[in-house]
Design a protein around this motif. Structure first.
Motif, mmCIF file in Angstrom:
data_model
loop_
_atom_site.group_PDB
_atom_site.id
_atom_site.type_symbol
_atom_site.label_atom_id
_atom_site.label_comp_id
_atom_site.label_asym_id
_atom_site.label_seq_id
_atom_site.Cartn_x
_atom_site.Cartn_y
_atom_site.Cartn_z
ATOM 1 N N GLU A 6 -45.422 44.683 27.723
ATOM 2 C CA GLU A 6 -44.081 44.691 27.029
ATOM 3 C C GLU A 6 -44.305 45.155 25.788
ATOM 4 O O GLU A 6 -46.020 44.606 24.932
ATOM 5 N N LYS A 8 -43.350 46.516 21.616
ATOM 6 C CA LYS A 8 -42.776 46.475 20.850
ATOM 7 C C LYS A 8 -42.026 47.623 20.248
ATOM 8 O O LYS A 8 -43.103 49.076 20.891
ATOM 9 N N PRO A 9 -40.874 48.177 19.362
ATOM 10 C CA PRO A 9 -41.181 49.646 19.458
ATOM 11 C C PRO A 9 -41.807 49.726 18.859
ATOM 12 O O PRO A 9 -41.900 49.971 17.866
ATOM 13 N N GLU A 11 -45.059 50.240 19.837
ATOM 14 C CA GLU A 11 -46.013 50.321 19.868
ATOM 15 C C GLU A 11 -46.647 51.379 20.770
ATOM 16 O O GLU A 11 -46.161 52.198 22.071
ATOM 17 N N ASN A 22 -44.598 53.920 22.457
ATOM 18 C CA ASN A 22 -42.898 53.421 23.374
ATOM 19 C C ASN A 22 -42.088 54.080 22.538
ATOM 20 O O ASN A 22 -42.221 54.367 21.566
ATOM 21 N N GLN A 25 -37.295 50.954 21.330
ATOM 22 C CA GLN A 25 -36.813 49.939 22.349
ATOM 23 C C GLN A 25 -37.996 49.294 22.861
ATOM 24 O O GLN A 25 -38.679 49.006 23.367
ATOM 25 N N ARG A 26 -37.806 47.468 22.961
ATOM 26 C CA ARG A 26 -38.873 47.251 23.383
ATOM 27 C C ARG A 26 -38.750 47.476 24.628
ATOM 28 O O ARG A 26 -37.799 47.599 24.878
ATOM 29 N N ARG A 28 -40.803 47.701 29.357
ATOM 30 C CA ARG A 28 -41.685 46.685 29.293
ATOM 31 C C ARG A 28 -42.111 47.397 30.223
ATOM 32 O O ARG A 28 -40.988 47.672 31.849
ATOM 33 N N ARG A 39 -54.360 47.816 24.321
ATOM 34 C CA ARG A 39 -52.937 48.049 23.753
ATOM 35 C C ARG A 39 -53.789 47.788 22.345
ATOM 36 O O ARG A 39 -54.568 47.935 21.762
#
Length: 130
Positions: A6, A8-9, A11, A22, A25-26, A28, A39
């Motif tokens: 998942e 984050k915006p 990330e 990303n 938007q969040r 998955r 990560r």
């Protein structure tokens, strides 16, 4: 079984030898396969490897991401020797990292190396307050 990531915006993470960022938007993602994944919170940039234990972490990270980790071994073991010579109390932490490397558990080796960095931070703080 797929790995669920998942984000984050904004990330970022590393998937193999690619950096993925990303959108706003969040998100998955479900990732299947054996490609190394890191990560953003686990990524140490070379410019930020400003202590011996952070340099060890960086080398473990490079071994984890490399198709063949062997080219990094000589430098890794040289830094290990330097760290243990300078601070023998780091030996149990380094043993834990080495154990994970030897069993091919490179991501777990990164987690153990993170503990080594925290221990080093405590040692450095004690030196500053002395």
């Amino acid at each position: 079984m797929a790995l669920k990531v998942e984000l984050k915006p904004g990330e970022r993470f590393i998937l193999g030898d690619s950096v993925i960022t990303n959108d706003d938007q969040r998100t998955r993602l479900f990732i299947e396969g054996e490609t190394p994944i890191l990560r953003e919170k686990d990524i140490l940039r070379a410019a930020d490897a400003d202590t011996p234990c952070k340099r060890l972490y960086l080398l473990v990270q490079m071994m984890y991401l490399a198709p063949d980790p062997r080219p990094h071994h000589d430098l890794y073991f040289q830094i290990v020797k330097d760290v243990i010579d300078a601070a023998p109390s780091t030996a149990p932490f380094i043993d834990a990292v080495n154990s994970k490397i030897l069993t091919g558990e490179m991501y777990k080796a990164l987690k153990e190396a993170r503990k080594l960095i925290e221990y080093e931070r405590g040692l450095l703080e004690n030196v500053k307050t002395s």
